[in-house]
Design a protein around this motif. Structure first.
Motif, mmCIF file in Angstrom:
data_model
loop_
_atom_site.group_PDB
_atom_site.id
_atom_site.type_symbol
_atom_site.label_atom_id
_atom_site.label_comp_id
_atom_site.label_asym_id
_atom_site.label_seq_id
_atom_site.Cartn_x
_atom_site.Cartn_y
_atom_site.Cartn_z
ATOM 1 N N PRO A 130 60.788 28.549 18.706
ATOM 2 C CA PRO A 130 59.823 29.128 17.763
ATOM 3 C C PRO A 130 58.563 28.292 17.559
ATOM 4 N N GLY A 131 58.542 27.083 18.019
ATOM 5 C CA GLY A 131 57.331 26.269 17.924
ATOM 6 C C GLY A 131 56.271 26.673 18.937
ATOM 7 N N GLU A 132 56.629 27.561 19.865
ATOM 8 C CA GLU A 132 55.708 28.019 20.898
ATOM 9 C C GLU A 132 55.234 29.433 20.560
ATOM 10 N N ALA A 133 53.915 29.585 20.417
ATOM 11 C CA ALA A 133 53.365 30.884 20.029
ATOM 12 C C ALA A 133 52.011 31.112 20.686
ATOM 13 N N LEU A 134 51.665 32.393 20.858
ATOM 14 C CA LEU A 134 50.365 32.812 21.370
ATOM 15 C C LEU A 134 49.805 33.892 20.451
ATOM 16 N N LEU A 135 48.504 33.833 20.178
ATOM 17 C CA LEU A 135 47.887 34.923 19.414
ATOM 18 C C LEU A 135 47.599 36.122 20.303
ATOM 19 N N SER A 136 47.377 35.890 21.575
ATOM 20 C CA SER A 136 47.073 36.971 22.512
ATOM 21 C C SER A 136 47.835 36.740 23.800
ATOM 22 N N ARG A 137 48.417 37.800 24.338
ATOM 23 C CA ARG A 137 49.116 37.692 25.623
ATOM 24 C C ARG A 137 48.283 38.278 26.753
ATOM 25 N N GLU A 138 47.049 38.615 26.470
ATOM 26 C CA GLU A 138 46.196 39.307 27.426
ATOM 27 C C GLU A 138 45.711 38.372 28.535
ATOM 28 N N LEU A 139 45.877 38.825 29.778
ATOM 29 C CA LEU A 139 45.352 38.105 30.932
ATOM 30 C C LEU A 139 43.934 38.581 31.213
ATOM 31 N N HIS A 140 43.080 37.688 31.622
ATOM 32 C CA HIS A 140 41.726 38.043 32.036
ATOM 33 C C HIS A 140 41.666 37.876 33.548
ATOM 34 N N TRP A 141 41.678 39.001 34.247
ATOM 35 C CA TRP A 141 41.817 38.994 35.696
ATOM 36 C C TRP A 141 40.622 38.380 36.404
ATOM 37 N N THR A 142 39.446 38.363 35.750
ATOM 38 C CA THR A 142 38.298 37.710 36.374
ATOM 39 C C THR A 142 38.541 36.208 36.514
ATOM 40 N N VAL A 143 39.265 35.635 35.574
ATOM 41 C CA VAL A 143 39.588 34.209 35.639
ATOM 42 C C VAL A 143 40.715 33.970 36.641
ATOM 43 N N VAL A 144 41.709 34.823 36.633
ATOM 44 C CA VAL A 144 42.828 34.670 37.574
ATOM 45 C C VAL A 144 42.320 34.809 39.011
ATOM 46 N N ALA A 145 41.313 35.663 39.229
ATOM 47 C CA ALA A 145 40.763 35.843 40.578
ATOM 48 C C ALA A 145 40.073 34.580 41.083
ATOM 49 N N LEU A 146 39.647 33.707 40.172
ATOM 50 C CA LEU A 146 39.028 32.446 40.595
ATOM 51 C C LEU A 146 40.035 31.519 41.277
ATOM 52 N N ALA A 147 41.300 31.828 41.176
ATOM 53 C CA ALA A 147 42.310 31.030 41.869
ATOM 54 C C ALA A 147 42.236 31.252 43.388
ATOM 55 N N LEU A 148 41.631 32.354 43.819
ATOM 56 C CA LEU A 148 41.537 32.616 45.262
ATOM 57 C C LEU A 148 40.627 31.621 45.981
ATOM 58 N N PRO A 149 39.398 31.339 45.482
ATOM 59 C CA PRO A 149 38.623 30.281 46.143
ATOM 60 C C PRO A 149 39.310 28.914 46.057
ATOM 61 N N ALA A 150 39.996 28.662 44.956
ATOM 62 C CA ALA A 150 40.735 27.397 44.830
ATOM 63 C C ALA A 150 41.850 27.345 45.873
ATOM 64 N N LEU A 151 42.479 28.485 46.140
ATOM 65 C CA LEU A 151 43.505 28.549 47.176
ATOM 66 C C LEU A 151 42.894 28.272 48.546
ATOM 67 N N GLY A 152 41.672 28.779 48.773
ATOM 68 C CA GLY A 152 40.962 28.482 50.018
ATOM 69 C C GLY A 152 40.671 26.996 50.157
ATOM 70 N N ALA A 153 40.266 26.358 49.062
ATOM 71 C CA ALA A 153 40.002 24.913 49.094
ATOM 72 C C ALA A 153 41.286 24.148 49.382
ATOM 73 N N ALA A 154 42.387 24.561 48.772
ATOM 74 C CA ALA A 154 43.673 23.903 49.036
ATOM 75 C C ALA A 154 44.087 24.116 50.492
ATOM 76 N N GLY A 155 43.851 25.314 51.021
ATOM 77 C CA GLY A 155 44.154 25.581 52.430
ATOM 78 C C GLY A 155 43.311 24.733 53.363
ATOM 79 N N LEU A 156 42.018 24.572 53.037
ATOM 80 C CA LEU A 156 41.155 23.704 53.832
ATOM 81 C C LEU A 156 41.665 22.266 53.774
ATOM 82 N N GLY A 157 42.076 21.825 52.602
ATOM 83 C CA GLY A 157 42.641 20.479 52.470
ATOM 84 C C GLY A 157 43.889 20.311 53.314
#
Length: 182
Positions: A130-157
């Motif tokens: 019960p010490g763990e709480a969120l006011l909003s559970r909403e995902l913002h897909w524009t931010v999650v989509a930024l993981a794709l270029p980061a995945l490309g950088a990790a792949g290049l690495g």
């Protein structure tokens, strides 16, 4: 500018070139991997985990709009402080949503405007902790989509690391063949 590029015809130049390749590989791999985790995996995991959490009414103590650490001037992030009661125990919370590192600035400004003059709100509380709480559970897909270029950088690495390892092994094998008596 010429002094920055090692002369690969010398042994010292080859060592410097390989060290630079290895360092670049590790930087791309670590930075890209961290970006994938913070932008994509962590918010998705927290949204998934919170799907069965229980709604609880919370008392908002503080609502502020700060800057998001990863988004610069355009980024905004709601900073909240709230308290709530579960099973007769009082808890304190400060997490707004599943995006911890960087979030959609427009969505955060709208959330701030919504919460600014409210005294109470609904939060989602983990029944197992019960010490763990969120006011909003909403995902913002524009931010999650930024993981794709980061995945490309990790792949290049990973590709650069593979090239560094293969080049190092070839050099090591060639040196062993030269040292071996005929």
């Amino acid at each position: 500018m010429r002094f920055l590029i090692p002369n690969v015809s010398t042994a010292a130049g080859r060592v410097l070139a390989r060290a630079g390749l290895l360092l670049s590989a590790l930087l791309f791999l670590a930075g890209g991997g961290l970006g994938v985790y913070l932008l994509g995996l962590q918010p998705l995991w927290d949204a998934w985990r919170s799907r069965d959490w229980q709604p609880v009414t919370v008392v908002l103590e503080q609502v502020e709009l700060g800057t998001s650490p990863g988004a610069g001037n355009r980024g905004a992030q709601v900073a909240v402080s709230y308290r709530y009661r579960v099973a007769g125990r009082d808890y304190q919370g400060s997490r707004y949503g599943p995006h911890v590192w960087m979030d959609n600035g427009d969505a955060q400004r709208a959330a701030y405007a919504d919460l600014l003059y409210r005294r109470r709100a609904q939060a989602w509380v983990n029944p197992r902790d019960p010490g763990e709480a969120l006011l909003s559970r909403e995902l913002h897909w524009t931010v999650v989509a930024l993981a794709l270029p980061a995945l490309g950088a990790a792949g290049l690495g990973a590709l650069l690391l593979w090239a560094a390892v293969v080049g190092g092994l070839d050099t090591w094998r060639a040196a062993r063949r030269r040292r071996r008596p005929v």
